[in-house]
Design an enzyme around this catalytic site. Structure first.
Site, PDB file in Angstrom:
ATOM      1  N   GLY A   1      -6.110  12.150   4.080  1.00  0.00           N
ATOM      2  CA  GLY A   1      -5.335  13.344   3.778  1.00  0.00           C
ATOM      3  C   GLY A   1      -4.329  13.633   4.868  1.00  0.00           C
TER       4      GLY A   1
ATOM      5  N   CYS B   1     -10.580   7.547   6.772  1.00  0.00           N
ATOM      6  CA  CYS B   1      -9.514   8.162   7.561  1.00  0.00           C
ATOM      7  C   CYS B   1      -9.783   9.666   7.763  1.00  0.00           C
ATOM      8  CB  CYS B   1      -8.150   7.883   6.935  1.00  0.00           C
ATOM      9  SG  CYS B   1      -6.840   8.038   8.147  1.00  0.00           S
ATOM     10  N   TYR B   2      -9.071  10.556   7.062  1.00  0.00           N
ATOM     11  CA  TYR B   2      -9.381  11.990   7.206  1.00  0.00           C
ATOM     12  C   TYR B   2     -10.870  12.210   6.925  1.00  0.00           C
ATOM     13  CZ  TYR B   2      -8.981  17.078   6.632  1.00  0.00           C
ATOM     14  OH  TYR B   2      -9.138  18.428   6.763  1.00  0.00           O
TER      15      TYR B   2
ATOM     16  N   HIS C   1      -7.765   2.123   5.689  1.00  0.00           N
ATOM     17  CA  HIS C   1      -7.755   2.360   4.232  1.00  0.00           C
ATOM     18  C   HIS C   1      -8.136   1.091   3.462  1.00  0.00           C
ATOM     19  CE1 HIS C   1      -5.912   6.384   4.145  1.00  0.00           C
ATOM     20  NE2 HIS C   1      -5.397   6.007   5.299  1.00  0.00           N
TER      21      HIS C   1
ATOM     22  N   GLU D   1      -8.639   0.829   0.381  1.00  0.00           N
ATOM     23  CA  GLU D   1      -8.129   0.879  -1.005  1.00  0.00           C
ATOM     24  C   GLU D   1      -6.739   0.278  -1.160  1.00  0.00           C
ATOM     25  OE1 GLU D   1      -8.501   3.333   1.119  1.00  0.00           O
ATOM     26  OE2 GLU D   1      -7.123   4.991   0.827  1.00  0.00           O
TER      27      GLU D   1
ATOM     28  N   VAL E   1       1.801   1.601 -26.569  1.00  0.00           N
ATOM     29  CA  VAL E   1       0.418   1.160 -26.360  1.00  0.00           C
ATOM     30  C   VAL E   1      -0.573   2.329 -26.471  1.00  0.00           C
ATOM     31  CG1 VAL E   1      -1.128  -0.041 -24.773  1.00  0.00           C
ATOM     32  CG2 VAL E   1       1.322  -0.495 -24.695  1.00  0.00           C
ATOM     33  N   ASP E   2      -0.283   3.411 -25.732  1.00  0.00           N
ATOM     34  CA  ASP E   2      -1.263   4.492 -25.633  1.00  0.00           C
ATOM     35  C   ASP E   2      -1.565   5.113 -26.991  1.00  0.00           C
ATOM     36  OD1 ASP E   2      -0.862   3.901 -23.017  1.00  0.00           O
ATOM     37  OD2 ASP E   2       0.269   5.725 -22.562  1.00  0.00           O
TER      38      ASP E   2
ATOM     39  N   THR F   1      -1.048   3.903 -29.934  1.00  0.00           N
ATOM     40  CA  THR F   1      -1.648   2.957 -30.873  1.00  0.00           C
ATOM     41  C   THR F   1      -3.134   2.766 -30.580  1.00  0.00           C
ATOM     42  OG1 THR F   1       0.464   1.803 -30.922  1.00  0.00           O
ATOM     43  CG2 THR F   1      -1.403   0.655 -31.893  1.00  0.00           C
TER      44      THR F   1
ATOM     45  N   LYS G   1      -3.978   2.872 -17.081  1.00  0.00           N
ATOM     46  CA  LYS G   1      -3.196   2.094 -18.043  1.00  0.00           C
ATOM     47  C   LYS G   1      -3.794   0.707 -18.312  1.00  0.00           C
ATOM     48  CE  LYS G   1       0.770   1.837 -20.380  1.00  0.00           C
ATOM     49  NZ  LYS G   1       1.353   2.914 -21.195  1.00  0.00           N
TER      50      LYS G   1
HETATM   51  N1  GLN Z   1      -4.000  13.411   9.041  1.00  0.00           N
HETATM   52  C1  GLN Z   1      -4.996  12.604   9.652  1.00  0.00           C
HETATM   53  C2  GLN Z   1      -4.401  11.779  10.800  1.00  0.00           C
HETATM   54  O1  GLN Z   1      -3.215  11.759  10.990  1.00  0.00           O
HETATM   55  C3  GLN Z   1      -5.632  11.676   8.617  1.00  0.00           C
HETATM   56  C4  GLN Z   1      -4.662  10.657   8.075  1.00  0.00           C
HETATM   57  C5  GLN Z   1      -5.191   9.949   6.860  1.00  0.00           C
HETATM   58  O2  GLN Z   1      -6.185  10.315   6.273  1.00  0.00           O
HETATM   59  N2  GLN Z   1      -4.458   8.946   6.433  1.00  0.00           N
HETATM   60  O3  GLN Z   1      -5.123  11.155  11.531  1.00  0.00           O
END
Ligand code: GLN
Length: 542
Positions: free
Chosen positions: A65, A92-93, A184, A186, A242-243, A245, A398
């Protein structure tokens, strides 16, 4: 009648990982990656209280975040989740939130922002890396995006991975299943990111990998049947896309002819589109379809309209008028039949990205807006006429809708079709929309798309079309000076339609397309290729 059938909604029927969104631009990717692993996952805003949740996740992920956990007004997770006893992973956050909960001094502003690649090393204890990094010995590339950092380990945690800059790039609780990572997993830039998510979801949370469209179909059909009841009828608009149908086929499978599909010809559809959609939906898919030809009404109304917004507004409004009138007819006919009840439901092809868009965390002060009506259609119909919404694709991305389409026996060609805007060719014609100009754009588009298909590159392109410029240009044809139309050809590649790149056609292909269009479409003297990326361009022209 119940408003839904709780035991049949996916988060009750499938083991679900709950992703709490703290506002990162990547949160939806966490959900997508898990689904690609056949683990069902749903996203909710970080303000979601456990007590208000009527289902139990098998694991929880706290997303990244933009806030700093220590700043005033930063969002914090409901502590009740930590009492639930299911594994938790902070990203992360999310990691910083885990540390901050334990002691406010644990997170500080870093001296240097870390943005981009880092080399991660999973820590090995007695020859074993932590379960989160199972099968991932050695260094791996991960992707970081943070300014804050952990200044020390929270109580009860130990380090499970490090990078040159982050001594606490991965942490785990000694006795509870609580994990945190600074990078991250993801995003595709993180090598092995998917394996790490699988290790968490499957290895640590024990989630079943049973999320697939075959299972979803059976259960969704059951849900629709129970929801609509034995006599209930459903109305829905189809576009040939697509959706709509896939949604229509699903409804047909569930309730047969008690689902009524309506296709409105707005005069701005592609070449032979209405005939093709009619044939596919009725003959191939068996759907109960009414085609309303309102092309004259639309084209008359578009006369003299130059402003793109005006065009869109007019087409949207006229669409509702035509659709409502048709709905009334279908309803009157339905009322006379004793086999079926009143039309009480309206089918809407909402997809999960629309839901995510409306619930994602926009900041502590922002109120979560209620979901907008995709397609802009129903407010008047749902509120005015008391129709209730049925949204069978609401939980799907999708690519899942496409997989569902295949599962339902819809052809590859239709399932892979490029998106087509509701206002149709009208917003690909710069300036006034006249029957002549629609015809020119339509013919050019048909040639362009057919050649893309013949070249075998249709599925490599996300969206392609021929548009028409508002100006004319001089040409010489058969020794005669002609003043003709300019066709704009646009083809883009995009994974999410938020950003896009122009498709790199070969020069031979470009020349061949231009030659055919100029030779075969009367009144055209030029073909221009649009190389603009999005942003700053948009995909459509207006
Ligand atoms: N804002 C927080 C930071 O700068 C977390 C960043 C994040 O979650 N990508 O460290």
């Amino acid at each position: 009648m119940a408003t839904d059938i709780p035991e049949l909604v996916p988060h009750k029927a499938f083991d679900t990982i709950l992703t709490l969104d703290f506002g990162s631009q990547y949160t939806h990717l966490i959900t997508r990656r898990l689904r690609e692993l056949h683990v069902y996952s749903e996203m909710l805003p970080c303000t979601q209280k456990l007590a208000d949740l009527d289902w139990t996740p098998v694991g929880i992920i706290l997303s990244g975040g933009p806030y700093s956990v220590y700043e005033d007004g930063a969002p914090h997770v409901d502590p009740a989740y930590f009492e639930l006893g299911v594994p938790i992973l902070g990203i992360c956050y999310g990691l910083q939130e885990l540390a901050y909960r334990s002691c406010k001094d644990n997170v500080v502003a870093g001296t240097a922002r870390e943005y981009g690649h880092a080399q991660l090393q999973a820590k090995s204890v007695n020859g074993h890396v932590d379960r989160l990094f199972e099968n991932l010995e050695g260094e791996m590339k991960v992707w970081m995006s943070h300014g804050d950092k952990l200044s020390k380990l929270p109580d009860g945690f130990h380090t499970i991975a490090t990078t040159g800059n982050s001594p606490y790039a991965g942490i785990a609780h000694e006795s509870k299943h609580i994990y945190g990572i600074q990078f991250h997993p993801e995003v595709t830039h993180s090598e092995n990111g998917t394996t790490i998510l699988r290790n968490f979801a499957v290895g640590i949370c024990g989630a079943k990998t049973n999320w697939d469209m075959g299972k979803f179909v059976d259960q969704e059909i059951l849900r629709i049947r129970k929801l609509v009841g034995e006599k209930g009828q459903v109305l829905g608009a189809v576009s040939g896309g697509v959706d709509s149908t896939v949604a229509a086929k699903l409804m047909h499978q569930a309730i047969g002819d008690r689902f009524h599909a309506v296709l409105v010809n707005n005069g701005c559809m592609r070449l032979n589109e209405c005939e093709t959609v009619h044939k596919t939906l009725t003959e191939n898919l068996g759907i109960n379809l009414t085609v309303v030809d309102a092309s004259k009404l639309f084209l008359d109304g578009l006369k003299g309209v130059l402003d793109p917004e005006q065009k869109r507004k007019f087409i949207g409004g006229a669409f509702i008028d035509v659709f409502e009138a048709e709905a009334k007819k279908i309803e009157d006919a339905a009322a006379k039949s004793d086999k079926a009840g009143k039309i009480e439901w309206f089918l809407q092809g909402t997809l999960y990205p629309d839901v995510i868009e409306s619930i994602s965390f926009k900041g502590p002060s922002a109120t979560i807006k209620t979901h907008h009506n995709v397609g802009g259609l129903p407010k008047r119909m749902t509120e005015g006429q008391g129709l209730r919404l049925i949204e069978p694709l609401r939980e799907l991305f999708k690519d899942e809708v496409r997989a569902l389409g295949r599962e339902l026996g819809i052809s590859h060609e239709l399932v892979m079709r490029h998106p087509f805007p509701g206002p149709g060719i009208a917003i690909r014609i710069l300036g006034e929309v006249t029957p002549e100009r629609v015809e020119i754009a339509r013919k050019a588009d048909h040639i362009f798309i057919s050649m893309i298909r013949e070249a075998g590159i249709y599925d490599d392109i996300s969206q392609a079309f021929a548009g028409l410029d508002s100006n004319k240009a001089v040409g010489v044809m058969g020794d005669k000076r002609v003043y003709g139309y300019m066709i704009i050809l646009r083809a883009v590649c995009s994974s999410d339609f938020m950003t896009a790149d122009a498709y790199p056609f070969t020069n031979e292909f470009r020349k061949a397309v231009a030659t055919r269009i100029i030779n075969e479409v009367d009144g055209v003297t030029r073909c221009l290729f649009d190389e603009t990326t999005k942003p700053p361009g948009t995909i459509e022209l207006e």
